[in-house]
Enzyme design. Structure first.
Site, mmCIF file in Angstrom:
data_model
loop_
_atom_site.group_PDB
_atom_site.id
_atom_site.type_symbol
_atom_site.label_atom_id
_atom_site.label_comp_id
_atom_site.label_asym_id
_atom_site.label_seq_id
_atom_site.Cartn_x
_atom_site.Cartn_y
_atom_site.Cartn_z
ATOM 1 C CB CYS A 128 -0.289 -0.077 4.608
ATOM 2 S SG CYS A 128 -1.797 0.648 5.645
ATOM 3 C CD GLU A 188 -3.257 7.089 3.610
ATOM 4 O OE1 GLU A 188 -2.678 7.160 4.617
ATOM 5 O OE2 GLU A 188 -4.584 7.053 3.795
HETATM 6 N N1 LIG Z 1 -0.237 3.721 2.935
HETATM 7 C C1 LIG Z 1 -1.691 3.135 3.208
HETATM 8 O O1 LIG Z 1 -2.416 3.756 4.107
HETATM 9 C C2 LIG Z 1 -2.096 1.680 2.740
HETATM 10 C C3 LIG Z 1 -3.183 1.111 3.146
HETATM 11 C C4 LIG Z 1 -3.295 -0.260 2.562
HETATM 12 C C5 LIG Z 1 -2.434 -0.769 1.792
HETATM 13 N N2 LIG Z 1 -1.401 -0.256 1.245
HETATM 14 C C6 LIG Z 1 -0.465 -0.803 0.459
HETATM 15 O O2 LIG Z 1 -1.017 -1.517 -0.589
HETATM 16 C C7 LIG Z 1 -0.259 -2.281 -1.039
HETATM 17 C C8 LIG Z 1 -0.970 -3.671 -1.097
HETATM 18 O O3 LIG Z 1 -2.032 -3.576 -2.041
HETATM 19 P P1 LIG Z 1 -1.551 -4.075 -3.633
HETATM 20 O O4 LIG Z 1 -0.291 -4.545 -3.771
HETATM 21 O O5 LIG Z 1 -2.769 -5.000 -4.215
HETATM 22 O O6 LIG Z 1 -1.841 -2.582 -4.286
HETATM 23 P P2 LIG Z 1 -1.903 -2.198 -6.012
HETATM 24 O O7 LIG Z 1 -1.290 -1.180 -6.049
HETATM 25 O O8 LIG Z 1 -1.622 -3.338 -6.907
HETATM 26 O O9 LIG Z 1 -3.534 -2.076 -6.006
HETATM 27 C C9 LIG Z 1 -4.267 -0.953 -5.238
HETATM 28 C C10 LIG Z 1 -5.456 -0.623 -6.098
HETATM 29 O O10 LIG Z 1 -4.987 -0.234 -7.461
HETATM 30 C C11 LIG Z 1 -5.873 -0.503 -8.436
HETATM 31 N N3 LIG Z 1 -4.749 -0.159 -9.495
HETATM 32 C C12 LIG Z 1 -3.796 -1.172 -10.036
HETATM 33 N N4 LIG Z 1 -3.220 -0.790 -10.987
HETATM 34 C C13 LIG Z 1 -3.761 0.432 -11.436
HETATM 35 C C14 LIG Z 1 -3.498 1.636 -12.470
HETATM 36 N N5 LIG Z 1 -2.546 1.305 -13.354
HETATM 37 N N6 LIG Z 1 -4.287 2.590 -12.333
HETATM 38 C C15 LIG Z 1 -5.364 2.802 -11.416
HETATM 39 N N7 LIG Z 1 -5.670 1.836 -10.454
HETATM 40 C C16 LIG Z 1 -4.939 0.806 -10.427
HETATM 41 C C17 LIG Z 1 -6.119 -1.867 -8.062
HETATM 42 O O11 LIG Z 1 -7.348 -2.242 -8.874
HETATM 43 C C18 LIG Z 1 -6.543 -1.586 -6.429
HETATM 44 O O12 LIG Z 1 -7.711 -1.085 -6.422
HETATM 45 C C19 LIG Z 1 0.716 -2.613 -0.083
HETATM 46 O O13 LIG Z 1 2.107 -1.956 -0.695
HETATM 47 C C20 LIG Z 1 0.262 -1.627 1.165
HETATM 48 O O14 LIG Z 1 1.338 -1.031 1.768
HETATM 49 C C21 LIG Z 1 -1.031 1.103 1.843
#
Ligand SMILES: NC(=O)c1ccc[n+]([C@@H]2O[C@H](COP(=O)([O-])OP(=O)(O)OC[C@H]3O[C@@H](n4cnc5c(N)ncnc54)[C@H](O)[C@@H]3O)[C@@H](O)[C@H]2O)c1
Length: 555
Positions: A337, A302
């Protein structure tokens, strides 16, 4: 926009008092005293002088790490949470704990089936706890402190989570694991389709819904018999830690799920070593694509949300539509999101005065009640720089906003801008570079607005076709041929259609997730849980009798 000069924990109290009923507010700020002993954070006394201390959970034990780090309070920069900064050299316990779970899971239709019933009972108990005002207030306050949003938004997140637990109380967990059977070719034979666990799995979620997203996915994983390693963005992970403590209090076995705070890079290393058999990732597109490669495709995603709303030619209920559009673009400071990133309006709406109504609504948002607030993944400078690039496109203009928030102490690592809208003509989006810029997801209070005429619906559909991600969409119209045309040519996984259509909401009672990507996940409903957290196993029973005739028939 005039803003209140001081922003700290007293601002949060105002935010709560501004919108919630007095009864709920009082319990929110006196909650810790009345909670049972499972909670380790006292929201009444939580500040830089009394930080919360997060702990990892591994193989049933709450632990720390050699080093710890702190999180700045998004409202004033005070270090208000310390968390274990687990290093790659410290992950052996997590690898061993996950590896201890067999592929056949902790339960399945043949093994420990009583655990389906046990999870129904745990859900009933958690729902009962969350109905207590002091527990509801406790979680809403945790949500609001870590991922600032208005009190009503924080409370709604709690209520959606509670309703999910209500939905899966009693026998609903085992009903979710329901299979099917088909009669066979001869006596003793029948085939049975079962929902089967993956066993050791991982679950990674972002900061914006600190309770709802990890809670719904964690429980889905557990219901289907998996053992999940859980990681939530370190800025908010204290919230899921408190939920796990409540789950233990309500009867969930402590060894069923692990939790690791800390950096995404270390979690990435952990996944590479532990090789979970499936990983659910919610977050940015960048990390989603990396994990898809690292996990050799064994992921459900997601990821980024660039969501659009299309206003049809039939103008009606304009005040309602303006209110909903403002909510969709700017509630939670645009950090959903499902937030409305692109508003495509038929010119009839402009003529009817929609833009003035939207501008007036945006102007009522205030830091004082957190109807606008800190942005956790974009700085002020980055958002304004993006806006300036858009404004250089031919025909673009600033509709409202476009200024930093003033009179606050939000730390510079976070962003703070007014609710902002930039108009970009539809024609400008034909250029591929401009299109890329327009469709970049700004995870903050920011939207692009455009306009079309009766003879430009094809051009609008072309814009929607060229987008890369298809999470939510809204087709705001009661004109059935128009709706039919748009729905027939688009693919968004969660699409609202009709004059009340919205892009945000994502309650527990309908599917939420992207479409158009075989890796796309869902959240919340029995169908989403079955898709993400179980696979199909067919068991063909063939018990006989083995008569001579049946041998002859086979040869
Ligand atoms: N599609 C959906 O349902 C949904 C829901 C909520 C948020 N989002 C999206 O999330 C984004 C916002 O959040 P963000 O920018 O902080 O996201 P991000 O991808 O930076 O972080 C998300 C999670 O991934 C972890 N993470 C980061 N790098 C990683 C790696 N290399 N390996 C494993 N885990 C890792 C982070 O610690 C965090 O827990 C936006 O793009 C938003 O649209 C999508």
């Amino acid at each position: 926009m005039l803003l209140s000069p001081l922003l700290s924990s007293s601002l949060l109290q105002q935010a709560c008092r501004g919108l919630a009923s007095p009864a709920i507010c009082d319990v929110a700020f006196n909650s810790a005293r009345r909670l049972s002993n499972w909670a380790t954070v006292d929201p009444d006394k939580w500040d830089g002088a009394n930080p919360a201390h997060a702990q990892n959970l591994v193989a049933g034990r709450w632990t720390g790490a050699a080093r710890s780090k702190t999180i700045p309070d998004p409202m004033n920069g005070e270090a208000f949470v310390s968390y274990p900064d687990t290093q790659a050299s410290e992950i052996d316990h997590f690898v061993a704990s996950l590896s201890a779970c067999p592929k056949s899971g902790l339960h399945n239709p043949f093994k420990n089936p009583e655990r389906y019933v046990m999870y129904g009972a745990v859900c009933a108990k958690v729902a009962e706890e969350m109905r207590k005002p002091e527990v509801a207030g406790f979680f809403a306050k945790l949500i609001q402190r870590t991922s600032p949003k208005s009190w009503s938004q924080a409370m709604t997140e709690l209520v959606v989570t509670r309703r999910f637990f209500e939905n899966f109380s009693g026998d609903q967990v085992r009903f979710t694991a329901r299979g099917f059977s088909v009669p066979g070719d001869h006596p003793g034979q029948s085939s049975h389709g079962h929902r089967w666990p993956y066993g050791p799995v991982a679950l990674i979620t972002p900061f914006n819904f600190p309770l709802e997203i990890p809670a719904l996915q964690l429980m889905g994983a557990l219901f289907m018999g998996n053992k999940p390693l859980t990681h939530v963005d370190h800025r908010v992970s204290i919230v899921i830690e408190q939920l796990l403590r409540l789950l233990h209090h309500c009867g969930m076995p402590r060894t069923d799920a692990d939790l690791i705070h800390g950096s995404g890079a270390v979690v990435n290393e952990l996944l590479l070593r532990a090789q979970p058999r499936s990983t659910l990732f919610t977050g940015s597109q960048r990390v989603a694509e990396k994990l898809a490669v690292d996990m050799r495709g064994k992921v459900f995603l997601e990821d980024a949300g660039y969501d659009w709303k299309l206003l049809g030619p039939d103008v009606q209920d304009i005040d309602y539509v303006a209110w909903q559009a403002d909510q969709d673009a700017y509630a939670c400071s645009g950090q959903k999101c499902s937030a409305q990133s692109l508003l495509l309006m038929h010119s009839n709406w402009r003529k009817a005065g929609l833009l003035d109504k939207l501008k007036a609504r945006a102007a009522t948002r205030q830091l004082r009640d957190l109807t606008i607030g800190p942005v956790l993944s974009w700085t002020t400078g980055a958002m304004l720089e993006h806006m300036d690039k858009l404004l250089r496109l031919p025909g673009a203009q600033l509709l409202w906003g476009g200024q930093p928030l003033e009179g606050h102490s939000i730390p510079a690592c976070y962003g703070a801008i007014q609710p902002t809208a930039v108009f970009v003509p539809l024609a400008a989006m034909r250029d591929p570079e401009a299109f890329k810029l327009v469709t970049t997801e700004v995870f903050g209070p920011f939207q692009v607005v455009t306009e079309y005429d009766d003879d430009q619906l094809r051009a609008v559909l072309d814009v929607l076709e060229r987008m890369s991600h298809h999470l939510t969409a809204a087709v705001v119209s009661n004109d059935l041929p128009f709706l039919q045309e748009v729905l027939a040519h688009t693919v968004n996984g969660t699409t609202y259609a009709g004059i009340r259509a919205r892009t945000t909401g994502a309650p527990q009672n309908h599917w939420f997730g992207p479409a158009g990507d075989p890796r796309g996940a869902g959240i919340g409903t029995p169908e989403a849980i079955r898709l993400v957290w179980s696979c199909h196993r067919e068991v063909i029973h063939d018990f006989g009798p083995c008569s001579a005739t049946s041998q002859l028939k086979q040869s």
